[in-house]
Design a protein around this motif. Structure first.
Motif, PDB file in Angstrom:
ATOM      1  N   MET A 258       0.829  -1.188   0.000  1.00 40.97           N
ATOM      2  CA  MET A 258       0.000   0.000   0.000  1.00 40.97           C
ATOM      3  C   MET A 258       0.876   1.255   0.000  1.00 40.97           C
ATOM      4  O   MET A 258       0.669   2.150  -0.798  1.00 40.97           O
ATOM      5  CB  MET A 258      -0.919  -0.038   1.228  1.00 40.97           C
ATOM      6  CG  MET A 258      -1.739   1.171   1.409  1.00 40.97           C
ATOM      7  SD  MET A 258      -3.254   0.969   0.509  1.00 40.97           S
ATOM      8  CE  MET A 258      -4.164   2.340   1.093  1.00 40.97           C
ATOM      9  N   LEU A 259       1.844   1.299   0.931  1.00 43.08           N
ATOM     10  CA  LEU A 259       2.718   2.461   1.008  1.00 43.08           C
ATOM     11  C   LEU A 259       3.578   2.575  -0.241  1.00 43.08           C
ATOM     12  O   LEU A 259       3.775   3.680  -0.772  1.00 43.08           O
ATOM     13  CB  LEU A 259       3.597   2.379   2.260  1.00 43.08           C
ATOM     14  CG  LEU A 259       4.549   3.543   2.497  1.00 43.08           C
ATOM     15  CD1 LEU A 259       3.762   4.832   2.690  1.00 43.08           C
ATOM     16  CD2 LEU A 259       5.426   3.286   3.694  1.00 43.08           C
ATOM     17  N   LEU A 260       4.083   1.435  -0.725  1.00 42.43           N
ATOM     18  CA  LEU A 260       4.902   1.472  -1.943  1.00 42.43           C
ATOM     19  C   LEU A 260       4.088   1.947  -3.135  1.00 42.43           C
ATOM     20  O   LEU A 260       4.608   2.646  -4.009  1.00 42.43           O
ATOM     21  CB  LEU A 260       5.493   0.087  -2.211  1.00 42.43           C
ATOM     22  CG  LEU A 260       6.548  -0.372  -1.204  1.00 42.43           C
ATOM     23  CD1 LEU A 260       6.993  -1.789  -1.517  1.00 42.43           C
ATOM     24  CD2 LEU A 260       7.729   0.559  -1.200  1.00 42.43           C
ATOM     25  N   GLN A 261       2.826   1.599  -3.169  1.00 42.34           N
ATOM     26  CA  GLN A 261       1.965   2.045  -4.267  1.00 42.34           C
ATOM     27  C   GLN A 261       1.772   3.561  -4.204  1.00 42.34           C
ATOM     28  O   GLN A 261       1.798   4.236  -5.234  1.00 42.34           O
ATOM     29  CB  GLN A 261       0.616   1.339  -4.190  1.00 42.34           C
ATOM     30  CG  GLN A 261      -0.301   1.663  -5.357  1.00 42.34           C
ATOM     31  CD  GLN A 261      -1.630   0.944  -5.247  1.00 42.34           C
ATOM     32  OE1 GLN A 261      -1.881   0.285  -4.238  1.00 42.34           O
ATOM     33  NE2 GLN A 261      -2.464   1.063  -6.270  1.00 42.34           N
ATOM     34  N   GLN A 262       1.604   4.109  -3.006  1.00 40.90           N
ATOM     35  CA  GLN A 262       1.453   5.559  -2.858  1.00 40.90           C
ATOM     36  C   GLN A 262       2.735   6.278  -3.259  1.00 40.90           C
ATOM     37  O   GLN A 262       2.700   7.320  -3.900  1.00 40.90           O
ATOM     38  CB  GLN A 262       1.073   5.904  -1.424  1.00 40.90           C
ATOM     39  CG  GLN A 262      -0.331   5.510  -1.056  1.00 40.90           C
ATOM     40  CD  GLN A 262      -0.651   5.779   0.403  1.00 40.90           C
ATOM     41  OE1 GLN A 262       0.253   6.015   1.191  1.00 40.90           O
ATOM     42  NE2 GLN A 262      -1.924   5.743   0.757  1.00 40.90           N
ATOM     43  N   ILE A 263       3.883   5.696  -2.872  1.00 42.14           N
ATOM     44  CA  ILE A 263       5.162   6.302  -3.241  1.00 42.14           C
ATOM     45  C   ILE A 263       5.331   6.278  -4.747  1.00 42.14           C
ATOM     46  O   ILE A 263       5.735   7.270  -5.365  1.00 42.14           O
ATOM     47  CB  ILE A 263       6.321   5.580  -2.525  1.00 42.14           C
ATOM     48  CG1 ILE A 263       6.244   5.834  -1.024  1.00 42.14           C
ATOM     49  CG2 ILE A 263       7.662   6.040  -3.087  1.00 42.14           C
ATOM     50  CD1 ILE A 263       7.235   5.019  -0.217  1.00 42.14           C
ATOM     51  N   ALA A 264       5.025   5.140  -5.380  1.00 43.03           N
ATOM     52  CA  ALA A 264       5.158   5.022  -6.827  1.00 43.03           C
ATOM     53  C   ALA A 264       4.216   5.981  -7.541  1.00 43.03           C
ATOM     54  O   ALA A 264       4.581   6.590  -8.552  1.00 43.03           O
ATOM     55  CB  ALA A 264       4.881   3.583  -7.255  1.00 43.03           C
ATOM     56  N   THR A 265       3.014   6.159  -7.002  1.00 39.21           N
ATOM     57  CA  THR A 265       2.053   7.082  -7.604  1.00 39.21           C
ATOM     58  C   THR A 265       2.546   8.527  -7.496  1.00 39.21           C
ATOM     59  O   THR A 265       2.442   9.295  -8.459  1.00 39.21           O
ATOM     60  CB  THR A 265       0.679   6.949  -6.915  1.00 39.21           C
ATOM     61  OG1 THR A 265       0.256   5.592  -6.980  1.00 39.21           O
ATOM     62  CG2 THR A 265      -0.350   7.844  -7.576  1.00 39.21           C
ATOM     63  N   SER A 266       3.100   8.894  -6.354  1.00 38.30           N
ATOM     64  CA  SER A 266       3.582  10.265  -6.194  1.00 38.30           C
ATOM     65  C   SER A 266       4.802  10.529  -7.068  1.00 38.30           C
ATOM     66  O   SER A 266       4.953  11.615  -7.620  1.00 38.30           O
ATOM     67  CB  SER A 266       3.899  10.555  -4.733  1.00 38.30           C
ATOM     68  OG  SER A 266       4.990   9.779  -4.305  1.00 38.30           O
ATOM     69  N   ILE A 267       5.665   9.516  -7.240  1.00 38.89           N
ATOM     70  CA  ILE A 267       6.829   9.676  -8.127  1.00 38.89           C
ATOM     71  C   ILE A 267       6.358   9.816  -9.568  1.00 38.89           C
ATOM     72  O   ILE A 267       6.866  10.659 -10.317  1.00 38.89           O
ATOM     73  CB  ILE A 267       7.798   8.492  -7.957  1.00 38.89           C
ATOM     74  CG1 ILE A 267       8.469   8.566  -6.598  1.00 38.89           C
ATOM     75  CG2 ILE A 267       8.839   8.486  -9.068  1.00 38.89           C
ATOM     76  CD1 ILE A 267       9.331   7.370  -6.264  1.00 38.89           C
TER      77      ILE A 267
END
Length: 81
Positions: free
Chosen positions: A1-10
């Motif tokens: 979940m957190l990695l998905q948010q990070i990838a989305t923000s990048i």
């Protein structure tokens, strides 16, 4: 979940004008900030050095043992009585 948010923000920041941010304006040249900070630190150094003679003003005097103190010195080994 957190990695998905990070990838989305990048991905959101990489699209469009990536890497083109306008810097905040400075009210003085960059070297002025360094010079002012240096001058402040030199002034504080002289204030600190002005207190170096406090330990040499008077000769050290032994403290007398006062039995009426709230927290008497217990390290005089009974010599103050």
């Amino acid at each position: 979940m957190l990695l998905q948010q990070i990838a989305t923000s990048i991905a959101a920041t990489a699209g469009g004008e990536a890497g083109h941010e306008e810097l905040a304006p400075l009210w003085a040249e960059p070297w002025v900030f360094g010079a002012v900070i240096f001058a402040i630190l030199v002034a504080l150094m002289f204030v600190t050095l002005s207190y170096t003679n406090l330990g040499r003003r008077h000769e050290a005097v032994d403290e007398h043992a006062d039995p009426h103190r709230q927290h008497p010195n217990k390290h005089d080994h009974g010599q103050g009585h």
